[in-house]
Every structure is written in C-alpha cells, then in structure tokens.
Design a protein around this motif. Sequence first.
Motif, PDB file in Angstrom:
ATOM      1  N   SER A 212       0.855  -1.195   0.000  1.00  0.00           N
ATOM      2  CA  SER A 212       0.000   0.000   0.000  1.00  0.00           C
ATOM      3  C   SER A 212       0.882   1.233   0.000  1.00  0.00           C
ATOM      4  O   SER A 212       1.813   1.325   0.798  1.00  0.00           O
ATOM      5  N   SER A 213       0.564   2.177  -0.887  1.00  0.00           N
ATOM      6  CA  SER A 213       1.352   3.411  -0.929  1.00  0.00           C
ATOM      7  C   SER A 213       0.760   4.475  -0.012  1.00  0.00           C
ATOM      8  O   SER A 213       1.413   5.465   0.301  1.00  0.00           O
ATOM      9  N   GLY A 214      -0.513   4.298   0.369  1.00  0.00           N
ATOM     10  CA  GLY A 214      -1.206   5.326   1.163  1.00  0.00           C
ATOM     11  C   GLY A 214      -1.795   6.438   0.305  1.00  0.00           C
ATOM     12  O   GLY A 214      -2.435   7.344   0.834  1.00  0.00           O
ATOM     13  N   LYS A 215      -1.593   6.365  -1.025  1.00  0.00           N
ATOM     14  CA  LYS A 215      -2.038   7.486  -1.876  1.00  0.00           C
ATOM     15  C   LYS A 215      -3.546   7.706  -1.765  1.00  0.00           C
ATOM     16  O   LYS A 215      -4.016   8.837  -1.683  1.00  0.00           O
ATOM     17  N   GLN A 216      -4.331   6.588  -1.764  1.00  0.00           N
ATOM     18  CA  GLN A 216      -5.788   6.752  -1.743  1.00  0.00           C
ATOM     19  C   GLN A 216      -6.277   7.313  -0.407  1.00  0.00           C
ATOM     20  O   GLN A 216      -7.047   8.265  -0.374  1.00  0.00           O
ATOM     21  N   GLY A 217      -5.799   6.722   0.688  1.00  0.00           N
ATOM     22  CA  GLY A 217      -6.248   7.192   2.004  1.00  0.00           C
ATOM     23  C   GLY A 217      -5.836   8.636   2.258  1.00  0.00           C
ATOM     24  O   GLY A 217      -6.627   9.438   2.769  1.00  0.00           O
ATOM     25  N   HIS A 218      -4.611   8.983   1.886  1.00  0.00           N
ATOM     26  CA  HIS A 218      -4.137  10.350   2.085  1.00  0.00           C
ATOM     27  C   HIS A 218      -4.944  11.329   1.224  1.00  0.00           C
ATOM     28  O   HIS A 218      -5.258  12.436   1.663  1.00  0.00           O
ATOM     29  N   ALA A 219      -5.279  10.913  -0.010  1.00  0.00           N
ATOM     30  CA  ALA A 219      -6.072  11.797  -0.887  1.00  0.00           C
ATOM     31  C   ALA A 219      -7.463  12.017  -0.288  1.00  0.00           C
ATOM     32  O   ALA A 219      -8.012  13.129  -0.356  1.00  0.00           O
ATOM     33  N   ILE A 220      -8.021  10.985   0.330  1.00  0.00           N
ATOM     34  CA  ILE A 220      -9.350  11.127   0.958  1.00  0.00           C
ATOM     35  C   ILE A 220      -9.257  12.078   2.157  1.00  0.00           C
ATOM     36  O   ILE A 220     -10.104  12.961   2.319  1.00  0.00           O
ATOM     37  N   ALA A 221      -8.219  11.912   2.954  1.00  0.00           N
ATOM     38  CA  ALA A 221      -8.047  12.806   4.115  1.00  0.00           C
ATOM     39  C   ALA A 221      -7.921  14.259   3.644  1.00  0.00           C
ATOM     40  O   ALA A 221      -8.543  15.163   4.214  1.00  0.00           O
ATOM     41  N   ALA A 222      -7.147  14.472   2.577  1.00  0.00           N
ATOM     42  CA  ALA A 222      -6.959  15.840   2.061  1.00  0.00           C
ATOM     43  C   ALA A 222      -8.279  16.397   1.532  1.00  0.00           C
ATOM     44  O   ALA A 222      -8.619  17.569   1.779  1.00  0.00           O
ATOM     45  N   ALA A 223      -9.055  15.569   0.829  1.00  0.00           N
ATOM     46  CA  ALA A 223     -10.318  16.046   0.244  1.00  0.00           C
ATOM     47  C   ALA A 223     -11.344  16.356   1.338  1.00  0.00           C
ATOM     48  O   ALA A 223     -12.095  17.330   1.240  1.00  0.00           O
ATOM     49  N   LEU A 224     -11.357  15.544   2.398  1.00  0.00           N
ATOM     50  CA  LEU A 224     -12.286  15.810   3.516  1.00  0.00           C
ATOM     51  C   LEU A 224     -11.916  17.131   4.191  1.00  0.00           C
ATOM     52  O   LEU A 224     -12.780  17.931   4.541  1.00  0.00           O
ATOM     53  N   SER A 225     -10.615  17.339   4.348  1.00  0.00           N
ATOM     54  CA  SER A 225     -10.155  18.563   4.997  1.00  0.00           C
ATOM     55  C   SER A 225     -10.509  19.783   4.146  1.00  0.00           C
ATOM     56  O   SER A 225     -10.957  20.812   4.659  1.00  0.00           O
ATOM     57  N   LYS A 226     -10.348  19.630   2.833  1.00  0.00           N
ATOM     58  CA  LYS A 226     -10.671  20.732   1.919  1.00  0.00           C
ATOM     59  C   LYS A 226     -12.164  21.078   1.996  1.00  0.00           C
ATOM     60  O   LYS A 226     -12.555  22.234   1.846  1.00  0.00           O
ATOM     61  N   ALA A 227     -12.989  20.052   2.262  1.00  0.00           N
ATOM     62  CA  ALA A 227     -14.437  20.282   2.369  1.00  0.00           C
ATOM     63  C   ALA A 227     -14.816  20.793   3.757  1.00  0.00           C
ATOM     64  O   ALA A 227     -15.988  20.938   4.068  1.00  0.00           O
ATOM     65  N   GLY A 228     -13.818  21.039   4.598  1.00  0.00           N
ATOM     66  CA  GLY A 228     -14.087  21.692   5.882  1.00  0.00           C
ATOM     67  C   GLY A 228     -14.078  20.777   7.083  1.00  0.00           C
ATOM     68  O   GLY A 228     -14.223  21.243   8.211  1.00  0.00           O
ATOM     69  N   ALA A 229     -13.930  19.447   6.873  1.00  0.00           N
ATOM     70  CA  ALA A 229     -13.958  18.535   8.022  1.00  0.00           C
ATOM     71  C   ALA A 229     -12.667  18.656   8.830  1.00  0.00           C
ATOM     72  O   ALA A 229     -11.630  19.039   8.293  1.00  0.00           O
ATOM     73  N   ASN A 230     -12.781  18.324  10.092  1.00  0.00           N
ATOM     74  CA  ASN A 230     -11.624  18.271  10.979  1.00  0.00           C
ATOM     75  C   ASN A 230     -11.132  16.815  10.939  1.00  0.00           C
ATOM     76  O   ASN A 230     -11.793  15.926  11.456  1.00  0.00           O
ATOM     77  N   VAL A 231     -10.008  16.580  10.277  1.00  0.00           N
ATOM     78  CA  VAL A 231      -9.620  15.207   9.933  1.00  0.00           C
ATOM     79  C   VAL A 231      -8.439  14.704  10.759  1.00  0.00           C
ATOM     80  O   VAL A 231      -7.436  15.395  10.910  1.00  0.00           O
ATOM     81  N   THR A 232      -8.586  13.480  11.277  1.00  0.00           N
ATOM     82  CA  THR A 232      -7.451  12.778  11.877  1.00  0.00           C
ATOM     83  C   THR A 232      -7.105  11.621  10.958  1.00  0.00           C
ATOM     84  O   THR A 232      -7.972  10.809  10.624  1.00  0.00           O
ATOM     85  N   LEU A 233      -5.871  11.581  10.523  1.00  0.00           N
ATOM     86  CA  LEU A 233      -5.404  10.514   9.628  1.00  0.00           C
ATOM     87  C   LEU A 233      -4.475   9.602  10.414  1.00  0.00           C
ATOM     88  O   LEU A 233      -3.504  10.063  11.010  1.00  0.00           O
ATOM     89  N   ILE A 234      -4.789   8.304  10.417  1.00  0.00           N
ATOM     90  CA  ILE A 234      -3.924   7.344  11.097  1.00  0.00           C
ATOM     91  C   ILE A 234      -3.238   6.552  10.003  1.00  0.00           C
ATOM     92  O   ILE A 234      -3.890   5.813   9.252  1.00  0.00           O
ATOM     93  N   SER A 235      -1.935   6.762   9.877  1.00  0.00           N
ATOM     94  CA  SER A 235      -1.223   6.204   8.736  1.00  0.00           C
ATOM     95  C   SER A 235      -0.153   5.202   9.153  1.00  0.00           C
ATOM     96  O   SER A 235       0.612   5.455  10.078  1.00  0.00           O
ATOM     97  N   GLY A 236      -0.112   4.097   8.399  1.00  0.00           N
ATOM     98  CA  GLY A 236       0.986   3.156   8.522  1.00  0.00           C
ATOM     99  C   GLY A 236       2.207   3.723   7.805  1.00  0.00           C
ATOM    100  O   GLY A 236       2.169   4.849   7.294  1.00  0.00           O
ATOM    101  N   PRO A 237       3.293   2.944   7.720  1.00  0.00           N
ATOM    102  CA  PRO A 237       4.527   3.459   7.107  1.00  0.00           C
ATOM    103  C   PRO A 237       4.354   3.727   5.606  1.00  0.00           C
ATOM    104  O   PRO A 237       4.057   2.806   4.847  1.00  0.00           O
TER     105      PRO A 237
END
Length: 400
Positions: A212-237
């Motif tokens: 897993s590169s994390g690209k999809q999860g990170h992109a979702i976290a960024a898009a949620l944040s852009k839409a105004g949500a307060n986002v916590t991202l829990i990421s593996g390596p």
Amino acid sequence: MALSKQQNILLIISGGIAAYKSLELIRLLKKDGANVRAILTKGGSQFVTPLSVSALCENECFTDLWSLKDETEMGHIRLSREADLIIIAPASADLLAKIAGGHADDLATTTLLASDKPVTIVPAMNHMMWNNPATQANITKLREYGHTFIGPTEGDMACGEHGMGRMSEPQDIFDHLKKNSKPNPLSGLKALVTSGPTYEPLDPVRFIGNRSSGKQGHAIAAALSKAGANVTLISGPVSIPNPKGVHTIHIETAAEMLEACQNALPTDIAICAAAVADWGAETNAHKIKKREDGALPVLALKENPDILRAIATHKKRPNLVIGFAAETENLAANATAKLAKKNCDLVLANLVQSGAESVFGSDQNHVYLIDANGSQDWGKVDKKAIAARLVAEIEKRVEK
Ligand code: CTP
C-alpha cells in the motif's frame, strides 16, 4: 458561520493608489478567521510595503517569480493550488489586460494563469481608463472566463477627476464575499481516516506487511479537509508527505492503528482505506538466525484486530462508516458480503492484481461504490478524483 474560517485566500495587490485599502481588507479577512497569503506586484509595492502586507497577513508577502526561495519552498503553482479563492484588489487596467491576454511574466500573472480557483477582481483606475473600449473588452473577456467583479464605484479620484473607477471599500468587498461564499459542506464535522499498510514485526529487522502506498487514504483525508472537516489521519509506514491541514498520526502495527482509532473516536465519519495486515506473529527480541541444518523457522501467526469492524460496532460508532474491499475475484459478491459483515454504510470495492496493472502505488484505480442499494461503477480514474467523488457522496449523506 464565518465566511472564511479555514479558507485560504490569495490576495493579489497590483499597482494603484487604492492599494492602501487592501491592508484593511486583509485585516477584515484575518479577523474572520481566513488564512491570507498575498502577492504584491512591482507596481503594488510602490504604494504599500511588503512588510506591512506580511505583518497583517501573518504570512510571508510574495513578490518575485524568480526568487529561488519562493520557487523551491512556495512556487506559483503551490500558491495557486493552496488557495480556495483568489482576490485581485486593486486590479489595475494593466493587470486586467495581462490576464485577459493570458500573459505570465511575473508572479501574479503566472499564478493566475496556473490556477483553476475562483477569481474575484476588484478594479481601481482612472475613469477614462475604465471606460476605454480596450479595458471594457478585457472585462467582457474576463467575465466570460468566469471571473467575478466587485465594483468599481463612482466618485472623486486621487487624480482630482470624478467618475467610475474607484475601488470598492474594504467592508463592501468583505460583505460581498461573505454573501456569496458557500459554507464549507463538511464544516464542523470530525472525520477519521486510516491509510497505508501496517507492518507486523517478526524480529527487529523483518516484518509481515501489505502492499500500500497510502495514496488513496491520504487523498481522501486531504479532500475531507478541503471540504471543511476536521480530519485525523492514522497512517501506517508510507513515503508520501502528510496531507496539509490534517492531523496525522503515524503508527506501525495493526494493534497501534486500532488504539489510535479508538482514541480518535467519537467522530462523525470514519473511512478505513488502510491495507491492514490480517496476521501478525509473536515478535522475537533478537534476529531469527538461519539454521545450519536448513530447517525453516515456524512462524506462529495470530489474527489481527479488524479495525473497520471495531469502529463500525463501537459504542461511539461514527454516523457514517466507509470501508474498502480489495478483492482478486468475485468483486461484487465479496464486497457486498464485507458491507454487511463489517457493519459499514458504504464500501469502495476494487480488483487488485499484481504486475503492470497493479493498483498499488499507481495514481489511478478502478472502483465500485457499494451500498445497500447496489453497486455503481466509477470507472478507472485518478485516486484524487475518487477522493473528491467520495467526499461528494459523503456530503449528500450528511445533508439528509
Ligand atoms: N480492515 C481493517 N482491519 C483489518 C483488515 C481490514 O480495518 N484487520 C479494513 C480495510 O481497511 C478495508 C476493509 O477492512 O477498509 C476490507 O479490507 P480487505 O483487505 O479488503 O478485507 P479483509 O477484511 O482483510 O478480508 P479478506 O482478506 O478476507 O478479503
């Protein structure tokens, strides 16, 4: 709600005596909670100083396209990408002509040409310049490009003449922006996103992990944040950077990911995009040595917690829980079974393959959205586009 809470505003100040009014505009925007960055053109800096602009913005004032520091740390592309709205105030006749003509010979024009963000233009010029057919033709063109205008107004001019061309007052510009601003759709909501793989140590040097590169999860976290949500991202390596504006917690194992997720609850939304290793092993304190007799080590595997299921059955269950389903066969049937088994509201399902067509590390993916009503094929698109579409689906569901 505040016009500009969490909004990133890029203010371009061009040459004109009205530039002093932009200082008051910065003050109003900042008071309202906006993050304001400013570009001061060469002409603009004849009327106000970079120091007063940066002091009011509480940000660096950008002036030079060719400054190595700006181009490496904050180039024109980043300035345009990281803005939610661009305001040009005052906009001189010359700057209007340049943007209407697609010029890119300084930081302001280059940033504007490289931008897909909404642009609001606040003109200020002598009334003859304003009424000149060349200026009017430029304005028609810029309106056709989708840019919005505020003012000018009629009145006495700094040059002693009277007419149309005065820059609107800062409070009027602010009120206009406020009236026309759409509130961030997910403002006030908390979201939890998991991303990347987990690594389950076998000994101090080896681990079991998932691709897993994390690209999809990170992109979702960024898009949620852009839409105004307060986002916590829990990421593996992962080797990609933390998304901007997202509270990112780095973990390594599934057990650590579960603990971090439980600590992040309650949230309104949870999206589990992580590729969690399903099994871990007892960790050896020392490196497992190869045996002289060639006997293979026996790894006693233990099943890891199902984080998605734990969140979706938690007493603090988020209102909307979204999972992924990575399948190598029977996509629809397996993903629909996961929707029920893991108590999710939505599942994004994708076929995973190895080799050239692999989704791992790729910028694209082919996903299907699965909910209680069936399945929607989203086609093969960019992972950032998947993130944006998922956020649009979330917006529809939180509106209800
Ligand atoms: N997931 C999780 N914790 C796990 C395993 C999976 O949170 N221990 C989540 C993933 O983040 C994803 C969803 O569950 O959102 C489905 O993951 P997937 O790998 O497709 O399925 P598994 O549950 O691992 O089942 P299987 O390997 O049998 O397909």
